[in-house]
Design a protein around this motif. Structure first.
Motif, mmCIF file in Angstrom:
data_model
loop_
_atom_site.group_PDB
_atom_site.id
_atom_site.type_symbol
_atom_site.label_atom_id
_atom_site.label_comp_id
_atom_site.label_asym_id
_atom_site.label_seq_id
_atom_site.Cartn_x
_atom_site.Cartn_y
_atom_site.Cartn_z
ATOM 1 N N GLU A 16 22.896 -28.739 -31.124
ATOM 2 C CA GLU A 16 22.156 -29.913 -30.554
ATOM 3 C C GLU A 16 22.998 -30.582 -29.245
ATOM 4 O O GLU A 16 22.393 -30.698 -28.379
ATOM 5 C CB GLU A 16 22.063 -31.340 -31.485
ATOM 6 C CG GLU A 16 21.057 -32.345 -31.132
ATOM 7 C CD GLU A 16 21.550 -33.360 -30.955
ATOM 8 O OE1 GLU A 16 20.943 -34.508 -30.882
ATOM 9 O OE2 GLU A 16 22.791 -33.862 -31.346
ATOM 10 N N ALA A 17 24.296 -30.716 -29.361
ATOM 11 C CA ALA A 17 25.077 -31.417 -28.179
ATOM 12 C C ALA A 17 24.925 -30.403 -26.954
ATOM 13 O O ALA A 17 25.008 -30.893 -25.834
ATOM 14 C CB ALA A 17 26.437 -31.654 -28.586
ATOM 15 N N ASP A 18 25.076 -29.259 -27.254
ATOM 16 C CA ASP A 18 25.073 -28.173 -26.071
ATOM 17 C C ASP A 18 23.738 -28.238 -25.384
ATOM 18 O O ASP A 18 23.593 -28.183 -24.228
ATOM 19 C CB ASP A 18 25.436 -26.586 -26.863
ATOM 20 C CG ASP A 18 25.505 -25.739 -25.529
ATOM 21 O OD1 ASP A 18 26.507 -25.646 -24.843
ATOM 22 O OD2 ASP A 18 24.549 -24.782 -25.459
ATOM 23 N N MET A 19 22.505 -28.305 -26.608
ATOM 24 C CA MET A 19 21.509 -28.342 -25.926
ATOM 25 C C MET A 19 21.028 -29.612 -24.787
ATOM 26 O O MET A 19 20.660 -29.371 -23.724
ATOM 27 C CB MET A 19 20.228 -28.374 -27.001
ATOM 28 C CG MET A 19 20.080 -27.326 -27.468
ATOM 29 S SD MET A 19 18.786 -27.769 -28.865
ATOM 30 C CE MET A 19 18.983 -25.955 -29.903
ATOM 31 N N LEU A 20 21.684 -30.732 -25.113
ATOM 32 C CA LEU A 20 21.718 -31.737 -24.426
ATOM 33 C C LEU A 20 22.510 -31.591 -23.216
ATOM 34 O O LEU A 20 21.958 -31.925 -22.078
ATOM 35 C CB LEU A 20 22.035 -33.058 -25.069
ATOM 36 C CG LEU A 20 21.042 -33.584 -26.269
ATOM 37 C CD1 LEU A 20 21.576 -34.775 -27.065
ATOM 38 C CD2 LEU A 20 19.682 -33.899 -25.623
ATOM 39 N N ASP A 26 13.274 -28.873 -24.385
ATOM 40 C CA ASP A 26 12.284 -28.396 -25.193
ATOM 41 C C ASP A 26 12.970 -28.109 -26.456
ATOM 42 O O ASP A 26 12.356 -28.310 -27.709
ATOM 43 C CB ASP A 26 11.495 -27.326 -24.501
ATOM 44 C CG ASP A 26 10.747 -27.614 -23.384
ATOM 45 O OD1 ASP A 26 10.205 -28.639 -23.342
ATOM 46 O OD2 ASP A 26 10.489 -27.051 -22.587
ATOM 47 N N ALA A 27 13.836 -27.141 -26.638
ATOM 48 C CA ALA A 27 14.487 -26.741 -27.565
ATOM 49 C C ALA A 27 15.214 -28.007 -28.516
ATOM 50 O O ALA A 27 15.064 -28.092 -29.765
ATOM 51 C CB ALA A 27 15.900 -25.772 -27.241
ATOM 52 N N TRP A 28 15.709 -28.917 -27.924
ATOM 53 C CA TRP A 28 16.061 -30.042 -28.522
ATOM 54 C C TRP A 28 14.986 -30.816 -28.970
ATOM 55 O O TRP A 28 15.311 -31.401 -30.296
ATOM 56 C CB TRP A 28 16.742 -30.966 -27.563
ATOM 57 C CG TRP A 28 17.373 -32.313 -27.976
ATOM 58 C CD1 TRP A 28 18.552 -32.453 -28.799
ATOM 59 C CD2 TRP A 28 16.822 -33.837 -27.849
ATOM 60 N NE1 TRP A 28 18.727 -34.001 -29.233
ATOM 61 C CE2 TRP A 28 17.534 -34.566 -28.809
ATOM 62 C CE3 TRP A 28 15.656 -34.199 -27.143
ATOM 63 C CZ2 TRP A 28 17.371 -36.035 -28.929
ATOM 64 C CZ3 TRP A 28 15.311 -35.483 -27.381
ATOM 65 C CH2 TRP A 28 16.076 -36.218 -28.247
ATOM 66 N N LEU A 29 13.661 -31.025 -28.509
ATOM 67 C CA LEU A 29 12.893 -31.537 -29.170
ATOM 68 C C LEU A 29 12.026 -31.042 -30.418
ATOM 69 O O LEU A 29 11.803 -31.572 -31.411
ATOM 70 C CB LEU A 29 11.635 -31.709 -28.185
ATOM 71 C CG LEU A 29 11.734 -32.773 -27.155
ATOM 72 C CD1 LEU A 29 10.702 -32.664 -26.043
ATOM 73 C CD2 LEU A 29 11.729 -34.286 -27.655
ATOM 74 N N VAL A 67 12.111 -37.423 -22.342
ATOM 75 C CA VAL A 67 12.426 -36.215 -22.054
ATOM 76 C C VAL A 67 11.659 -35.847 -20.566
ATOM 77 O O VAL A 67 12.335 -35.481 -19.488
ATOM 78 C CB VAL A 67 12.125 -35.129 -22.822
ATOM 79 C CG1 VAL A 67 12.091 -33.670 -22.033
ATOM 80 C CG2 VAL A 67 13.212 -34.918 -24.099
ATOM 81 N N GLN A 68 10.399 -36.445 -20.638
ATOM 82 C CA GLN A 68 9.537 -36.286 -19.357
ATOM 83 C C GLN A 68 10.275 -37.194 -18.439
ATOM 84 O O GLN A 68 10.282 -36.745 -17.057
ATOM 85 C CB GLN A 68 8.256 -36.872 -19.760
ATOM 86 C CG GLN A 68 7.395 -35.858 -20.576
ATOM 87 C CD GLN A 68 6.066 -36.367 -20.773
ATOM 88 O OE1 GLN A 68 5.705 -37.347 -20.362
ATOM 89 N NE2 GLN A 68 5.283 -35.572 -21.723
ATOM 90 N N ARG A 69 10.652 -38.145 -18.657
ATOM 91 C CA ARG A 69 11.273 -39.160 -17.572
ATOM 92 C C ARG A 69 12.702 -38.329 -16.911
ATOM 93 O O ARG A 69 12.995 -38.529 -15.820
ATOM 94 C CB ARG A 69 11.542 -40.529 -18.077
ATOM 95 C CG ARG A 69 10.480 -41.299 -18.172
ATOM 96 C CD ARG A 69 11.025 -42.993 -18.297
ATOM 97 N NE ARG A 69 11.809 -43.012 -19.494
ATOM 98 C CZ ARG A 69 11.576 -43.292 -20.768
ATOM 99 N NH1 ARG A 69 10.182 -43.209 -21.132
ATOM 100 N NH2 ARG A 69 12.248 -43.361 -21.834
ATOM 101 N N LEU A 70 13.405 -37.564 -17.893
ATOM 102 C CA LEU A 70 14.672 -37.065 -17.511
ATOM 103 C C LEU A 70 14.203 -35.961 -16.467
ATOM 104 O O LEU A 70 15.137 -35.721 -15.497
ATOM 105 C CB LEU A 70 15.453 -36.483 -18.674
ATOM 106 C CG LEU A 70 16.003 -37.470 -19.441
ATOM 107 C CD1 LEU A 70 16.715 -36.876 -20.665
ATOM 108 C CD2 LEU A 70 17.248 -38.469 -18.569
#
Length: 158
Positions: A16-20, A26-29, A67-70
């Motif tokens: 999870e940390a690596d995804m962020l 998308d994978a994180w969500l 996520v959309q804002r990011l």
């Protein structure tokens, strides 16, 4: 101590940390249960997160909006995008009940943006729901050690 379970949940949390850190949102969500909550409280002693002010108290819809804002480039706090590296340690399985494993760990996060390096340290408590051989995040509680201090705009997901 169940070392196999500890290794399994640690690997999931590192993933999870690596995804962020690499912007794989998308994978994180997809790591979350439909009713999962992402919480960053202001008061370090608070336990009633639903009825108090928090830096974040995100349900499924709010996580998607975050996520959309990011990735949308419309928020000044996300442009240019911060580069982050998280180090997670001190994993401890606190318990398991009804297919939900509660795990606490420490996170040290470094952010580099606009030629400034910042550091955030937190205790993170995950509630991970078993789904077959995998987990889904039911709750992620991020307790910053300086949560009562004035925090600059954080333009990424802790």
């Amino acid at each position: 101590m169940n070392l196999e379970l500890l290794n399994h949940v640690s690997a999931f949390i590192w993933q999870e940390a690596d995804m962020l850190d690499h912007g794989d949102f998308d994978a994180w969500l997809n790591l979350w249960t439909e009713k999962g909550t992402y919480i960053i409280p202001i008061d370090p002693n608070e336990t009633d997160f639903e009825n108090t002010l928090n830096y974040a108290y995100d349900d499924h819809h709010m996580r998607q909006l975050r996520v959309q804002r990011l990735i949308g480039g419309e928020s000044i706090s996300t442009s240019p995008r911060a580069r982050t590296v998280r180090a997670l340690s001190r994993f401890r399985v606190l318990g398991e009940e009804d297919g939900v494993v509660t795990v606490r760990c420490a996170q040290n996060l470094r952010e580099f943006r606009k030629d400034v390096l910042k550091h955030y340290t937190a205790d993170i408590t995950f509630q991970l729901k078993r789904e077959g051989d995998c987990f889904k995040i039911q709750r992620k509680l991020i307790q910053l050690i300086n949560s009562t201090d004035t925090l600059a705009g954080i333009g990424y997901i802790l």
